[in-house]
Scaffold this active site. Structure first.
Site, mmCIF file in Angstrom:
data_model
loop_
_atom_site.group_PDB
_atom_site.id
_atom_site.type_symbol
_atom_site.label_atom_id
_atom_site.label_comp_id
_atom_site.label_asym_id
_atom_site.label_seq_id
_atom_site.Cartn_x
_atom_site.Cartn_y
_atom_site.Cartn_z
ATOM 1 N N HIS A 28 161.649 30.434 7.197
ATOM 2 C CA HIS A 28 161.222 31.834 7.338
ATOM 3 C C HIS A 28 159.960 32.031 6.489
ATOM 4 O O HIS A 28 159.975 32.753 5.486
ATOM 5 C CB HIS A 28 162.336 32.765 6.873
ATOM 6 C CG HIS A 28 162.202 34.172 7.359
ATOM 7 N ND1 HIS A 28 161.107 34.626 8.070
ATOM 8 C CD2 HIS A 28 163.039 35.252 7.237
ATOM 9 C CE1 HIS A 28 161.269 35.906 8.356
ATOM 10 N NE2 HIS A 28 162.426 36.313 7.870
ATOM 11 N N ARG B 191 156.009 42.707 4.077
ATOM 12 C CA ARG B 191 155.969 41.890 5.290
ATOM 13 C C ARG B 191 154.724 42.227 6.101
ATOM 14 O O ARG B 191 154.061 41.341 6.651
ATOM 15 C CB ARG B 191 157.228 42.136 6.131
ATOM 16 C CG ARG B 191 158.513 41.584 5.549
ATOM 17 C CD ARG B 191 158.531 40.064 5.584
ATOM 18 N NE ARG B 191 158.391 39.539 6.931
ATOM 19 C CZ ARG B 191 159.381 39.433 7.808
ATOM 20 N NH1 ARG B 191 160.611 39.827 7.474
ATOM 21 N NH2 ARG B 191 159.174 38.923 9.005
ATOM 22 N N CYS C 238 165.915 40.160 1.384
ATOM 23 C CA CYS C 238 165.034 40.264 2.551
ATOM 24 C C CYS C 238 165.555 41.239 3.606
ATOM 25 O O CYS C 238 164.836 41.544 4.557
ATOM 26 C CB CYS C 238 164.793 38.889 3.158
ATOM 27 S SG CYS C 238 166.259 38.050 3.771
ATOM 28 N N ARG D 272 160.006 34.343 17.133
ATOM 29 C CA ARG D 272 161.229 34.489 16.325
ATOM 30 C C ARG D 272 162.375 33.957 17.181
ATOM 31 O O ARG D 272 162.748 34.564 18.195
ATOM 32 C CB ARG D 272 161.451 35.953 15.954
ATOM 33 C CG ARG D 272 162.713 36.214 15.110
ATOM 34 C CD ARG D 272 162.807 37.689 14.791
ATOM 35 N NE ARG D 272 164.063 38.055 14.174
ATOM 36 C CZ ARG D 272 164.275 38.163 12.861
ATOM 37 N NH1 ARG D 272 163.291 37.889 12.026
ATOM 38 N NH2 ARG D 272 165.449 38.517 12.391
#
Length: 299
Positions: A128, A285, A257, A101
């Site tokens: 993403h 997720r 999100c 990330r």
């Protein structure tokens, strides 16, 4: 599929297979018949702060039998200027996979090339992909699928989320309408590369949301853009609120999100009325990322 670096890289069959796998893994949670990561250690290299991404990946790796090794920029030599390719060549000899990330998309591309181990883009400034997989899983659960659906995006038209969504629309064929300020629209170069007639760009939230089955939004200022008051001011008319949703399709859902800034990109009223969907989206997720991990594991 050796890595997950972008949505762009995936075929319709691969995207659908990942969602199918996530459905199974979600149903099997707590009693998985297989532990594909058993005996493996996956590095988690995070130079951007995170709540959902970190927790979902750490839990996911462990639930699939592996060990997650979290490394912030202050824990490794990247924070002191070591090239990503050198870090990659070291970790590639010690770990079985990497979850990254960070800011630059090129960093995850270079890491995958030089490490030789499965690499997952857990967020960059360009894409993403893991979030889009979770969102598609949520749409399947809530609406039965994306086929024949209209999905609207209200907010920044050229963010990592929007870019990943546009590629998903091209690959899967659903209608995707983006409403954004003129100065924050996708570039002509990108749209030419995308070449997707089912993706439309407009500057009217009402136009994009009319008849939409899914209305999607995100923060107006991405990580690292805090304090850009001029940009934030441009998004004032692009709030997801009850008035805007009045023209959406019956039975529509709203996605976000997270984190959400109530009173900015979405109102408190809308977020709370859609909380069941939005926090199911957040939970997904975990399941979508477990599907990615299982697909990438090297036996």
């Amino acid at each position: 599929m050796n890595n997950l670096l972008t949505i762009e890289q995936l075929s319709a069959a691969e995207l659908t297979a990942l969602i199918d796998s996530a459905v199974v893994l979600k149903a099997e949670r707590g009693h998985h018949s297989k532990l594909p990561l058993e005996g493996q250690t996956w590095a988690m290299i995070f130079t951007k702060a995170s709540t959902r991404t970190r927790v979902s990946f750490e839990v996911g790796v462990r639930e699939l039998g592996g060990t997650a090794l979290f490394l912030s920029k202050n824990d490794i030599q990247l924070g002191r200027g070591e090239p990503i390719k050198d870090t990659a060549r070291v970790l590639g000899r010690m770990c079985h996979g990497a979850i990254i990330r960070t800011f630059a998309q090129q960093d995850v591309v270079d890491f995958a090339e030089f490490s030789g181990i499965p690499t997952i883009n857990a967020l960059t400034d360009d894409e993403h992909p893991c979030q889009i997989l979770a969102d598609l899983l949520t749409i399947r659960e809530k609406l039965g699928g994306w086929e024949g659906k209209k999905i609207a995006w209200v907010g920044d038209g050229f963010s990592n989320m929007t870019i990943s969504w546009m590629w998903a629309a091209k690959i899967l064929g659903f209608e995707f309408a983006v409403a954004c300020p003129a100065n924050y629209a996708p570039s002509d170069e990108f749209l030419s590369k995308l070449d997707a007639p089912n993706v439309t760009i407009c500057h009217s939230p009402a136009e994009a949301v009319a008849g939409a089955d899914v209305i999607n939004t995100d923060v107006w200022l991405s990580m690292g853009e805090e304090g850009q008051t001029e940009k934030e001011a441009a998004f004032g008319p692009f709030q997801v609120n009850a008035e805007l949703l009045a023209s959406a399709a019956e039975g529509h859902i709203v996605l976000h999100c997270l984190p959400a800034y109530r009173g900015k990109e979405i109102t408190e009223e809308v977020l709370e009325s859609q909380a069941d969907t939005i926090f199911q989206q957040a939970e997904n997720r975990l399941h979508a990322q477990k599907a990615v991990l299982a697909a990438l594991v090297k036996k």
